[in-house]
Design a protein around this motif. Sequence first.
Motif, short mmCIF file in Angstrom:
data_model
loop_
_atom_site.label_atom_id
_atom_site.label_comp_id
_atom_site.label_asym_id
_atom_site.label_seq_id
_atom_site.Cartn_x
_atom_site.Cartn_y
_atom_site.Cartn_z
N VAL A 271 0.84 -1.20 0.00
CA VAL A 271 0.00 0.00 0.00
C VAL A 271 0.88 1.25 0.00
O VAL A 271 0.70 2.15 -0.83
N LYS B 24 -2.15 2.39 6.93
CA LYS B 24 -2.60 1.58 5.80
C LYS B 24 -4.08 1.82 5.51
O LYS B 24 -4.47 2.07 4.37
N LEU C 268 -6.17 3.37 2.34
CA LEU C 268 -7.13 2.50 1.64
C LEU C 268 -8.52 3.13 1.59
O LEU C 268 -9.17 3.15 0.54
N THR D 67 -9.03 -3.81 -2.68
CA THR D 67 -8.17 -4.99 -2.59
C THR D 67 -8.88 -6.19 -3.19
O THR D 67 -8.57 -7.33 -2.91
#
Length: 198
Positions: free
Chosen positions: A37, A117, A121, A128
């Motif tokens: 990431v 992270k 995201l 993902t």
Amino acid sequence: MQKIASKLIQVMAECSQIPKNGVNDFHHYKYATSADVLEKVNSALVKHKLASVVMPEVLQASEVLNSKGNAEQRVTVRVAITLVDAESGESVLLVGLGSGQDVGDKAVMKAQTAAIKYAYLMSLAISTNDDPEADSRTDEGMSSALGQAKSGGGGGAGKAARCSDCDMPITPGVEKVSVNKFGRPLCMKCQKNQQGVA
């Protein structure tokens, strides 16, 4: 904010998808690694001249017992990530929460890693390629457990195992993992609440 927003759209387009290259051998699931990431996001931020400044803050720290009865530290961290456009001076704030647990001194680092992270995201809408709520194995197992509960089948006393917090039926696999990790049977939702993971 127009200039930084325009750059963020380009960053989002370049980081729209990150594969799950990490594997948790104990719980048998795949995940997008923090390294993957950060590498992809950093590359896009630098390309579009966006600097990132991360400010972590420990929200909670407590001692908990693991499934073996040993003391571990559980820490919850909030990170504020300021993205600054080097050309216009405009900035935007991203926020993430993460929890980490460790027998040694790494609980804070685990919590920070998770918080950074997931801030990226969620804020950059990075996929993902899955939906954590659409876990067919859990759904199939729960359906089976519900069926056993209705028919009187299942575990030792003729009943399916049940979550000790919310009393929902749980599968033998979920029960085993939960008892090993938390010392009592918990459904997936209550396990997540215990972990406090963002």
